[in-house]
Design a protein around this motif. Sequence first.
Motif, mmCIF file in Angstrom:
data_model
loop_
_atom_site.group_PDB
_atom_site.id
_atom_site.type_symbol
_atom_site.label_atom_id
_atom_site.label_comp_id
_atom_site.label_asym_id
_atom_site.label_seq_id
_atom_site.Cartn_x
_atom_site.Cartn_y
_atom_site.Cartn_z
ATOM 1 N N VAL A 64 67.627 77.055 90.584
ATOM 2 C CA VAL A 64 68.760 76.808 89.691
ATOM 3 C C VAL A 64 70.083 76.977 90.431
ATOM 4 O O VAL A 64 71.027 76.191 90.248
ATOM 5 N N GLN A 65 70.177 77.980 91.287
ATOM 6 C CA GLN A 65 71.402 78.177 92.059
ATOM 7 C C GLN A 65 71.679 76.991 92.979
ATOM 8 O O GLN A 65 72.824 76.531 93.101
ATOM 9 N N PHE A 66 70.642 76.478 93.614
ATOM 10 C CA PHE A 66 70.821 75.320 94.493
ATOM 11 C C PHE A 66 71.229 74.084 93.707
ATOM 12 O O PHE A 66 72.093 73.309 94.139
ATOM 13 N N ALA A 67 70.631 73.883 92.540
ATOM 14 C CA ALA A 67 70.996 72.736 91.714
ATOM 15 C C ALA A 67 72.448 72.814 91.254
ATOM 16 O O ALA A 67 73.170 71.798 91.225
ATOM 17 N N VAL A 68 72.911 74.003 90.916
ATOM 18 C CA VAL A 68 74.306 74.169 90.506
ATOM 19 C C VAL A 68 75.252 73.914 91.674
ATOM 20 O O VAL A 68 76.313 73.289 91.515
ATOM 21 N N CYS A 329 65.958 77.253 99.503
ATOM 22 C CA CYS A 329 66.996 77.017 98.489
ATOM 23 C C CYS A 329 68.273 77.785 98.810
ATOM 24 O O CYS A 329 69.377 77.235 98.705
ATOM 25 N N VAL A 330 68.150 79.052 99.194
ATOM 26 C CA VAL A 330 69.360 79.825 99.480
ATOM 27 C C VAL A 330 70.033 79.323 100.752
ATOM 28 O O VAL A 330 71.278 79.310 100.856
ATOM 29 N N THR A 331 69.248 78.883 101.734
ATOM 30 C CA THR A 331 69.845 78.319 102.950
ATOM 31 C C THR A 331 70.552 77.004 102.653
ATOM 32 O O THR A 331 71.676 76.763 103.127
#
Length: 394
Positions: A64-68, A329-331
């Motif tokens: 979700v963080q990556f999509a945002v 995703c965090v990278t």
Amino acid sequence: MLSLRLARGAHPLVLMRRLLVTAASAGASFLLLCMLGYAAGHPEQARDAPGRLVWCLVPLAATVQFAVAVARADPGTRGGPGLTAAGFGPTRGARLAAASTALFCGLGSALALGVFAWLRRFGGDLPSGRLAGHLGRGAHLPLGAVLLLLAVVPALASVTSMVTLWPRRRRRRRPARSGAAEPPPPPGTALVHIGLPWGIALIATGIALETYAGHGAGPSAAELLPLPGRSVQSPPGVIAGWLMAALGLMLAGPGLTQMCGRLLAAGRPGPVRLLAGRALEDEAVRLGRPLGALCAVATAACAVVDLYGGALRSTGPVAGLGAALVMACVTATALTAALEVRGGRRDATGTLVCLGADARLLRRAAVLRGGSLVAVLALVTWLVARVLTLPLTG
């Protein structure tokens, strides 16, 4: 329809980011389906279902963080002079971003459903029997549960994107009594408001809580911190301590970024140090938040590798997929934020070039900025990881 037309005429880099969102959504949805398949195929281990659900929340949050982040950096949702003249304001831009995010995440969920169904039906010759245990072959999967799990990632990503990009009303500053406008605060005074003290306090509290909960609970680290996909039988204080430390790193990311910029610009800096330091101070909030999340994930990864070592090979492919998905995703979120910051600095870079700044000078400032930031965050990550593992190994 507008989302499809914007996607068709987008830049290749923008399309690649959207495809990465689709892949991340497919991975998160596949993990949720594997959790459902394992619960349906092993009804005698119903007590392990909450623990497996907890471990699935981490890849879900990273997706979700990556999509945002991709929705925020998408140039098609920012509007323009033509769209603004046609009545396409910031509010519709947020709705368009939510629709685009839901579209690409929905494609990922459909891809995950197709792969999961194919493995359940034609994956009889899988090289590893651990993955076959998560497919739930021979067990009936409720259609409502499958559809609900497939809708989790698109719904959460689209709603979060719309809430994040929704325009907020800015408070107007009251003019001073003399009629002059209030001067803006200097960059150094915003350090307290970014969250560095709160992040340090949360990290210290998490370490203290983990030390208190892990004291005398057993000599084995596996009894205190279970591997992903297994039942959570450890003291709640250990898990809570790790979560508080991770949240503290996420809150301290902008403050660490700004502190790094202040150290570069301290004293009597030259042009290279001054440009690098001021740029880091200006970009602390936008760049520091994803870097803080990356530091939290890297800290957890270093601590888990230090605790288990070769025992990580017994976790299975599902746990490996979840760990790889979180790290990817965090990278990718951090890289997306860096590209967004670079695009926002384009006007300032053009002004410096017009004033006579050399391109070599700008490259040296960028290298110094990135190198110092990596050094500081890597040191903080290593220190926090070492301190977190001491109560479990001592």
